[in-house]
Design a protein around this motif. Structure first.
Motif, PDB file in Angstrom:
ATOM      1  N   ASP A  69       0.848  -1.184   0.000  1.00 29.95           N
ATOM      2  CA  ASP A  69       0.000   0.000   0.000  1.00 29.95           C
ATOM      3  C   ASP A  69       0.892   1.245   0.000  1.00 29.95           C
ATOM      4  O   ASP A  69       1.902   1.302   0.701  1.00 29.95           O
ATOM      5  CB  ASP A  69      -0.904   0.025   1.236  1.00 29.95           C
ATOM      6  CG  ASP A  69      -1.984  -1.047   1.181  1.00 29.95           C
ATOM      7  OD1 ASP A  69      -2.289  -1.527   0.068  1.00 29.95           O
ATOM      8  OD2 ASP A  69      -2.521  -1.411   2.253  1.00 29.95           O
ATOM      9  N   SER A 109      -0.540  -0.203  -9.295  1.00 28.40           N
ATOM     10  CA  SER A 109      -0.501   0.827  -8.260  1.00 28.40           C
ATOM     11  C   SER A 109      -1.381   0.490  -7.063  1.00 28.40           C
ATOM     12  O   SER A 109      -2.501  -0.026  -7.213  1.00 28.40           O
ATOM     13  CB  SER A 109      -0.943   2.176  -8.839  1.00 28.40           C
ATOM     14  OG  SER A 109      -0.923   3.181  -7.843  1.00 28.40           O
ATOM     15  N   LYS A 110      -0.852   0.792  -5.889  1.00 29.66           N
ATOM     16  CA  LYS A 110      -1.606   0.852  -4.647  1.00 29.66           C
ATOM     17  C   LYS A 110      -1.367   2.213  -3.996  1.00 29.66           C
ATOM     18  O   LYS A 110      -1.294   2.337  -2.784  1.00 29.66           O
ATOM     19  CB  LYS A 110      -1.178  -0.283  -3.709  1.00 29.66           C
ATOM     20  CG  LYS A 110      -1.576  -1.677  -4.194  1.00 29.66           C
ATOM     21  CD  LYS A 110      -1.200  -2.742  -3.174  1.00 29.66           C
ATOM     22  CE  LYS A 110      -1.609  -4.128  -3.642  1.00 29.66           C
ATOM     23  NZ  LYS A 110      -1.246  -5.180  -2.639  1.00 29.66           N
ATOM     24  N   HIS A 111      -1.237   3.207  -4.843  1.00 30.94           N
ATOM     25  CA  HIS A 111      -0.931   4.569  -4.403  1.00 30.94           C
ATOM     26  C   HIS A 111      -2.108   5.469  -4.775  1.00 30.94           C
ATOM     27  O   HIS A 111      -2.649   5.373  -5.885  1.00 30.94           O
ATOM     28  CB  HIS A 111       0.352   5.061  -5.089  1.00 30.94           C
ATOM     29  CG  HIS A 111       0.978   6.257  -4.452  1.00 30.94           C
ATOM     30  ND1 HIS A 111       0.414   7.511  -4.505  1.00 30.94           N
ATOM     31  CD2 HIS A 111       2.128   6.393  -3.737  1.00 30.94           C
ATOM     32  CE1 HIS A 111       1.181   8.366  -3.866  1.00 30.94           C
ATOM     33  NE2 HIS A 111       2.230   7.718  -3.390  1.00 30.94           N
ATOM     34  N   SER A 112      -2.477   6.369  -3.884  1.00 25.58           N
ATOM     35  CA  SER A 112      -3.644   7.212  -4.120  1.00 25.58           C
ATOM     36  C   SER A 112      -3.405   8.278  -5.185  1.00 25.58           C
ATOM     37  O   SER A 112      -4.351   8.749  -5.815  1.00 25.58           O
ATOM     38  CB  SER A 112      -4.062   7.889  -2.809  1.00 25.58           C
ATOM     39  OG  SER A 112      -3.001   8.684  -2.289  1.00 25.58           O
ATOM     40  N   THR A 113      -2.152   8.655  -5.413  1.00 25.25           N
ATOM     41  CA  THR A 113      -1.844   9.732  -6.360  1.00 25.25           C
ATOM     42  C   THR A 113      -1.483   9.217  -7.743  1.00 25.25           C
ATOM     43  O   THR A 113      -1.852   9.816  -8.755  1.00 25.25           O
ATOM     44  CB  THR A 113      -0.687  10.599  -5.825  1.00 25.25           C
ATOM     45  OG1 THR A 113      -1.055  11.135  -4.548  1.00 25.25           O
ATOM     46  CG2 THR A 113      -0.360  11.738  -6.769  1.00 25.25           C
ATOM     47  N   GLN A 115      -1.837   6.545 -10.602  1.00 24.96           N
ATOM     48  CA  GLN A 115      -2.748   5.519 -11.081  1.00 24.96           C
ATOM     49  C   GLN A 115      -2.151   4.768 -12.263  1.00 24.96           C
ATOM     50  O   GLN A 115      -1.259   5.283 -12.960  1.00 24.96           O
ATOM     51  CB  GLN A 115      -4.082   6.159 -11.500  1.00 24.96           C
ATOM     52  CG  GLN A 115      -4.717   7.035 -10.446  1.00 24.96           C
ATOM     53  CD  GLN A 115      -5.008   6.294  -9.146  1.00 24.96           C
ATOM     54  OE1 GLN A 115      -5.465   5.137  -9.192  1.00 24.96           O
ATOM     55  NE2 GLN A 115      -4.744   6.915  -8.012  1.00 24.96           N
TER      56      GLN A 115
END
Length: 363
Positions: A69, A109-113, A115
């Motif tokens: 994450d 991706s597991k990143h909020s910014t 994608q």
């Protein structure tokens, strides 16, 4: 998993649900702890002594874990090779990944910014795949960096462009009608510096290492361009090309060239030291002129710089550079090498003058 258990057992009953749950747990656990992909990367096998040798770098494979994450996996699309890498490689340990920037595409991706499908630029080094937390990574604005201009994120609309923009405008402080001398003038930085000087109303004299490069720079507006390999005297050439003296000197080369230019500078001249490529591969330092008196009595301002001092201002620089490109006032050229396996050739070519414009590698 229900489809799997149905195929195996023919129907979905209580036992099937238990088995499906166990299977799911095992598979998810293996994915979270197992190997996700294999990256290829160049590592430093030996510190450079003299000119870089192919044996100094080695391509190895690296097994990557699954991303956590807050992380993403990026695949290299365009990689940059630059002269500074030769100098800064001395800070690396044997076995370290070779340094460098690249444009990469987010493939997981597991990143909020960041994608999947985003393009980013980061100092990931010479590697095909990278797991990143997003620290010191920039997501590319696709309105600016279209498919046709992705490579410019490591070129004219990237670090080299910022180097030309700030290194010239902030340190040389050009005034209309002044004379600029720039060496290494057909490279990514030098060619941009000369064109920015023309935009500012200056007279531009460039020095390069081939007749092809002479023709290119004359074609994009340089006032005078010389092949330093074919002139008989650098001093005499400068005196002829700069009858009113030299107000600004943007130095990419250093060494004897630097020693020759400074005594020809006008009073209150400005010198921006961007690089000293003539010195990078020397095994023993050269002895040069004693120029303190020249700097003192001509009241010259001589300043070296690392472009990241203006990092917060890069976006505004890229905006103006792109406006000049769109207006046809600023042209750029790229020397493209195809294939990750050919990165060393692209890098070594920097020190023999093979590149015209920004050297980039298409992964």
């Amino acid at each position: 998993f229900f489809e799997i258990s149905y195929t195996i057992f023919g129907s979905v009953g209580p036992l099937d649900l238990i088995i499906s749950t166990i299977l799911a747990t095992i598979i998810v656990a293996s994915l979270s702890t197992g190997v996700m992909a294999t990256a290829r990367k160049y590592i430093l096998a030996a510190h450079f002594q003299g000119a870089p040798k192919r044996s100094d770098l080695q391509i190895v494979e690296e097994k990557l874990p699954a991303i956590n994450d807050g992380e993403f996996l990026a695949e290299a699309v365009w990689l940059s090779v630059d002269p500074y890498m030769r100098l800064f490689s001395g800070t690396l340990k044997i076995g370290d990944t070779m340094i460098g920037a690249q444009v990469a595409k987010v493939v997981e991706s597991k990143h909020s910014t960041f994608q999947v499908g985003d393009y980013v630029v980061g100092n990931f080094g010479w590697r095909s795949l990278t797991i990143s937390s997003g620290k010191q990574v920039s997501k590319l604005d696709r309105k600016l960096y279209t498919d046709q201009k992705l490579s410019t994120a490591v070129g004219i609309l990237g670090m080299p462009g910022a180097t030309a923009y700030f290194g010239f405008l902030r340190l040389c402080c050009p005034k209309e009608g002044e004379t600029l001398v720039v060496n290494g003038a057909a490279g990514a930085v030098g060619s941009a510096v000369g064109q920015i000087a023309k935009i500012k109303g200056c007279r531009v004299v460039g020095f390069v290492g081939s007749d092809e490069k002479v023709g290119y720079l004359k074609g994009i507006g340089f006032d005078e361009v010389y092949n330093y390999k074919t002139i008989s005297s650098l001093k005499d050439t400068l005196n002829t090309a700069c009858p009113k003296g030299i107000d600004m000197f943007f130095d990419n080369v250093g060494g004897e060239f630097f020693d020759t230019v400074l005594p020809l500078m006008n009073e209150f001249g400005r010198v921006s030291i961007c690089g000293c490529i003539s010195q990078y591969n020397l095994e023993q330092p050269e002895k040069g002129a004693r120029l303190s008196g020249t700097i003192l009595f001509k009241q010259l301002r001589v300043e070296g710089f690392i472009v990241h001092r203006w990092l917060s201002e890069w976006p505004e620089a890229f905006k103006e550079l792109n406006e000049w490109i769109e207006k046809g006032q600023l042209k750029y050229k790229e020397h493209v090498t195809q294939g990750f396996d050919n990165m060393f050739d692209a890098f070594a070519g920097l020190f023999t003058g093979k590149n015209l414009g920004k050297a980039v590698v298409k992964a």
